[in-house]
Design a protein around this motif. Structure first.
Motif, PDB file in Angstrom:
ATOM      1  N   THR A   1       0.864  -1.182   0.000  1.00 49.14           N
ATOM      2  CA  THR A   1       0.000   0.000   0.000  1.00 49.14           C
ATOM      3  C   THR A   1       0.897   1.227   0.000  1.00 49.14           C
ATOM      4  O   THR A   1       1.966   1.232   0.612  1.00 49.14           O
ATOM      5  N   ILE A   2       0.466   2.236  -0.721  1.00 47.12           N
ATOM      6  CA  ILE A   2       1.199   3.503  -0.702  1.00 47.12           C
ATOM      7  C   ILE A   2       0.313   4.534  -0.015  1.00 47.12           C
ATOM      8  O   ILE A   2      -0.840   4.730  -0.411  1.00 47.12           O
ATOM      9  N   GLU A   3       0.850   5.120   1.040  1.00 51.82           N
ATOM     10  CA  GLU A   3       0.092   6.154   1.750  1.00 51.82           C
ATOM     11  C   GLU A   3       0.797   7.480   1.531  1.00 51.82           C
ATOM     12  O   GLU A   3       1.912   7.684   1.991  1.00 51.82           O
ATOM     13  N   ARG A   4       0.148   8.358   0.783  1.00 52.69           N
ATOM     14  CA  ARG A   4       0.713   9.673   0.462  1.00 52.69           C
ATOM     15  C   ARG A   4       2.194   9.583   0.112  1.00 52.69           C
ATOM     16  O   ARG A   4       3.053  10.190   0.738  1.00 52.69           O
ATOM     17  N   GLY A   5       2.451   8.726  -0.867  1.00 49.91           N
ATOM     18  CA  GLY A   5       3.820   8.626  -1.391  1.00 49.91           C
ATOM     19  C   GLY A   5       4.768   7.789  -0.571  1.00 49.91           C
ATOM     20  O   GLY A   5       5.955   7.698  -0.896  1.00 49.91           O
ATOM     21  N   VAL A   6       4.285   7.165   0.512  1.00 51.79           N
ATOM     22  CA  VAL A   6       5.172   6.300   1.306  1.00 51.79           C
ATOM     23  C   VAL A   6       4.747   4.843   1.123  1.00 51.79           C
ATOM     24  O   VAL A   6       3.579   4.501   1.290  1.00 51.79           O
ATOM     25  N   LEU A   7       5.717   4.004   0.761  1.00 51.33           N
ATOM     26  CA  LEU A   7       5.429   2.597   0.459  1.00 51.33           C
ATOM     27  C   LEU A   7       5.447   1.721   1.710  1.00 51.33           C
ATOM     28  O   LEU A   7       6.352   1.815   2.537  1.00 51.33           O
ATOM     29  N   TRP A   8       4.429   0.867   1.815  1.00 48.46           N
ATOM     30  CA  TRP A   8       4.369  -0.089   2.920  1.00 48.46           C
ATOM     31  C   TRP A   8       4.136  -1.507   2.409  1.00 48.46           C
ATOM     32  O   TRP A   8       3.334  -1.709   1.504  1.00 48.46           O
TER      33      TRP A   8
END
Ligand code: ADP
Ligand code: MG
Ligand code: MG
Length: 889
Positions: free
Chosen positions: A322-329
């Motif tokens: 999942t990408i949350e506001r440009g941060v990859l998880w």
């Protein structure tokens, strides 16, 4: 004991304890990959809960401690009103299992904290969207509310707003939807949606535990033979949000193509969405490659991570992110499923990349996959119209005219038509039709349904449980989705490897893998595709590793030659009864009916040269390799005319006052020889003992054929096998006569024939007295078909069609004992007899003939108990070779 593990505490080898998902989340955490923090509740806790109906006493405190730590780390508290920590509660057993509880996301949201979340994210819409998702998932999976009620309400909201996708609903709409959803929960579940975050979490955890025992999960475990006592783990994972706008999203990916094994970018991505949207197909995803354009930084990082995972797991992995506001998880990874062909290709690719060695490569494929690759298949380039999909119950590609009852199937196939038998479900009355048909299609039933079990037993293509097809047997028609009607006689095609059903004739092409084994396609040649190359190499790995030799069951030169091409190292079972049929049948009839020794010798004398010729050809085709010839085995009546037919003939002749002496004599003999239980009657060694000269004729034919081959500078290696021996005395009598005949032939031909004499072990008594029998036998061949029949008291010709379905459904066994050796029962007799036999005669050669010799799991068992070889039908030989190699790893 410790019931809760932080993601930082586990690793990938703890799947028993942490489940597959939990173990791999821990592994990724320890690899330094960006995994949202969380913890895993062990399968042990689940087991205690399921056994006692209550959580283990220590669990609550342990969960609290881990939750505290998580909250401290994230700097917020679960469900805290002004800035809530949210978590997902995810099931995760050792094996991934459909029928288990789904995941609940966004736990911690309530009427209060939804406001806090909105403020923190600066996004009302997002907060209300998350809340409505929580109520929906929680309502459905934890409180057992019918999911469609929520979906209908969502649809209604979209229609009211005149929009088509959920992202077009605004905060106010979603807020209304939340009210609606809460009402649904209240009416359907009889309680309010819980506002306490900890209560939400605890209820979700219990629901995951309970889902281990849903009917669907239990059925799945029985079918896949997964033990019922493993339990599931529960993962509590802090939420990251893919639904925070266009710079957020969620996706799935493979580290290489699961169909071809090729490296590249394979996956799907969905902007502004939460996890389950991708799988649910709610909105259209974009190919993963597009992420490079959407968010280059995350894309590059993801590629980097996929490489890390492949190198670490040394295998194809699939992932969820999942990408949350440009941060990859990273939210999940596991060694990914793949097609049979890709399994072979990937295994060799990884060897070439230096990631794994040959032995490891062998663990990455299996015989079932190889068998699947050997079936003819539908031409991939053909234009097809798929109309349905059921369960791939028995592999193969079948094309034929639709028929809806057994009678028509038989009638049409007699007149040369190819037919597909289509039924809602089959029952024992359909057996004739199933035999007559090219393939079987049902709209009901699973892998253990009557159709599936019987079709697999017959090696016939079958698709079952194609539920979208409406089968109307009365009107002899089937309606497919979209309303098209298939009438009796319309051509359909079914693919038993994929479960797909097509209208019309799909062209069938031979399997390239079989073309390769047949020598019609060569690895390394320009036209050889990668699959053949990979299979070729894997077979070489297996051959280098295996200890078990592999022989063929083959009765004639043609089969023997094919078996050799497929890699057979001899014949383990040549059945001589097939040599007594056709135009020789009359000779056999005369032999059986002979009143005097002279008459008997007359027919034996005529049979001898015919038998001998059979053997000369067989020994020639297997020159230099052992050939085990079994003396005549089946009940005699199989060679005699049908009793009813004959009675009618006699009666007719009588009424017409025609001469019918011969018929009458025949009829009397047939009556005399008729047995209630032929399989337990006059057959095998018993025939040899009561029909003077029969076995000696066969032995002479073998010996003379061997002498002839020797004279022709050949290298015949015949082994004479006596069937159905129950006591050493039987064997001794036959041996004595056989030795005499062999000595005569040797003297006459001046050749040393080195014929060995052995026996089949296929009766419990033979297995139990194997030590004595070995005194008179130079080899044992376990006849596991008959041994299974006699140990269980199952008539193998009847049971599969009558009560096996019920047995399989009740989980009495997971697979027919005629398919996979019953290790505990039949297998222990094999073990015992092998041991006792070798104690008497240390150089006793041990083998197995019967279809178990080509069954993957059984091959492993025979390897373990120390047999020298397995013997199976020619087409199973590659599978047996591969599995023998795998067994030795
Ligand atoms: P399944 O086994 O059905 O894939 P998962 O537990 O993996 O169930 O979760 C379902 C979906 O929710 C997946 O797409 C997953 O990536 C997503 N998901 C699970 N936990 C989280 C989380 N903490 N944050 C964001 N998405 C999550
Ligand atoms: Mg998942
Ligand atoms: Mg037998």
């Amino acid at each position: 004991v410790k019931f809760v593990y932080d993601f930082t505490e586990g690793n990938k080898d703890l799947k028993d304890l942490l489940g597959g998902k939990g173990a791999n989340l821990a592994e990724m955490t320890n690899l330094g990959l960006p995994v949202p923090p969380g913890f895993t509740i062990t399968t042990e806790a689940c087991k205690v809960y399921l056994d006692s109906g209550e959580e283990p006493a220590a669990l609550r405190d342990e969960v609290s401690a881990h939750l505290d730590a998580l909250e401290a780390r994230m700097g917020k508290k679960l469900g805290q009103a002004d800035d809530p920590l949210l978590v997902s509660v995810r099931s995760g057993a050792k094996f991934s299992m459909p029928g288990m509880m789904d995941t609940v996301l966004n736990i911690g949201l309530s009427d209060k904290s939804v406001q806090g979340l909105a403020k923190q994210a600066g996004d009302d819409r997002f907060a209300w969207d998350s809340y409505r998702r929580l109520i929906q998932m929680f309502g459905k999976t934890v409180l057992g509310v019918d999911g469609e009620l929520f979906e209908d309400a969502l649809e209604a909201a979209k229609t009211a707003k005149k929009v088509t996708v959920d992202t077009e609903l605004e905060a106010a709409d979603l807020k209304k939807l939340v009210t609606k959803f809460k009402k649904i929960v209240k009416t359907e579940a009889g309680r309010d949606f819980p506002q306490s975050p900890r209560e939400q979490m605890d209820l979700a955890i219990h629901a995951v535990f309970d889902s281990w025992n849903t009917d669907r999960a239990k059925l799945y475990r029985r079918q896949e033979r997964i033990p019922h006592d493993l339990g599931t783990a529960v993962n509590v994972c802090s939420m990251v949000f893919g639904n925070l706008g266009p710079d957020s999203g969620t996706g799935v990916a493979f580290t290489r193509d699961p169909a071809s094994g090729h490296q590249g970018v394979y996956g799907d991505y969905l902007q502004n969405a939460q996890g389950e949207d991708v799988v649910a197909g709610i909105r259209n995803t974009v190919p993963l490659a597009d992420l490079e354009r959407i968010d280059k930084k995350s894309y590059d990082q993801l590629m980097q991570i996929m490489e890390t995972l492949e190198n670490h797991y040394k295998d194809l992995c699939d992932i969820e992110f999942t990408i949350e506001r440009g941060v990859l998880w990273m939210l999940q990874t596991r060694v990914g499923k793949r097609t049979a062909g890709a399994a072979f290709r990937i295994a060799t690719q990884l060897v070439d990349q230096g990631l794994i060695d040959e032995a490891e490569a062998l663990t990455r494929v299996n015989g079932a996959q190889l068998a699947q690759l050997m079936f003819p298949r539908f031409d991939e380039d053909a234009k097809v119209s798929q109309v349905g999909r059921g369960i791939a119950a028995s592999p193969g590609a079948a094309v034929g005219k639709a028929v809806f009852d057994s009678y028509t199937a038989v009638k049409w196939s007699r007149s040369g038509e190819k037919v597909i038998l289509i039924r809602r479900e089959t029952n024992p009355d359909d057996l004739d039709g199933m035999i007559a048909a090219e393939g079987i299609l049902t709209s009901r039933g699973g892998k253990t349904s009557h159709a599936a079990v019987v079709a697999r037993g017959m090696g016939k293509t079958c698709v079952c449980g194609a539920e979208e097809l409406e089968v109307d047997t009365k009107r002899r028609r089937m309606t497919v989705p979209g309303g098209h009607v298939v009438e009796e006689g319309d051509v359909v095609s079914i693919d038993g490897s994929s479960g797909k059903v097509y209208l019309g004739e799909v062209p069938v092409v031979p399997s390239p893998v079989v073309e390769y084994f047949e020598g019609r396609m060569h690895p390394g040649a320009d036209d050889a595709d990668e699959l053949v190359e990979a299979v070729h190499r894997m077979m070489a790995f297996a051959d280098r590793k295996r200890r078990l030799r592999v022989r063929a069951n083959a009765d004639n030169a043609e089969d023997a030659l094919r078996a050799r091409r497929f890699g057979a190292q001899g014949i383990g079972l040549c059945r001589t009864e097939h040599m007594f049929l056709g135009d020789r049948r009359e000779l056999v009839e005369r032999l059986i009916l002979a009143d005097t020794q002279a008459e008997r010798e007359e027919s034996l004398k005529e049979l001898l040269p015919l038998q001998k010729q059979d053997f000369v050809q067989l020994f020639e085709s297997m020159d230099g390799l052992p050939v085990t010839v079994r003396l005549l085995d089946p009940p005699l009546h199989e060679f005699l005319p049908d009793i009813t037919e004959l009675s009618v003939r006699v009666a007719l002749a009588e009424s017409r006052q025609e001469p019918h002496e011969n018929e009458l004599r025949l009829l009397q003999a047939v009556h005399r020889l008729h047995e209630q239980n032929p399989m337990l009657g006059l057959r095998g060694v018993r025939l040899g003992l009561v029909i003077p000269g029969l076995f000696t004729m066969q032995v002479r034919a073998i010996a003379e054929a061997a002498a002839e081959r020797k004279a022709a500078k050949g290298d015949p290696r015949a082994e004479i096998m006596i069937p159905l021996v129950g006591t050493v005395q039987e064997l001794e009598i036959v041996r004595e006569e056989a030795d005499k005949v062999i000595a005569e032939v040797e003297a006459a031909s001046g050749a040393q024939l080195k014929l060995s004499i052995g026996t089949m072990i296929e009766l419990p008594r033979a297995a139990l007295t194997a030590g004595q029998i070995a005194e008179a036998a130079q080899f044992f061949s376990f006849g596991t078909n008959d041994l299974t029949q006699t140990v269980w008291g199952f008539s193998r010709d009847d049971v599969e069609a009558s009560f096996f379905t019920a047995y399989l459904e009740k989980g009495i066994f997971g697979v027919s004992p005629f398919e996979t050796i019953d290790k505990d029962g039949v297998g222990s007799l094999v073990k015992l007899a092998a041991k006792a036999g070798r104690e008497t005669r240390p150089d006793l050669k041990l083998g197995v003939c019967g279809e178990h010799g080509g069954d993957p799991e059984s091959v492993h068992f025979f390897h373990e108990v120390g047999l020298d070889y397995v013997s199976c039908s020619p087409f199973r030989i590659p599978v047996a070779r591969l599995e023998a190699g795998r067994a030795a790893v």
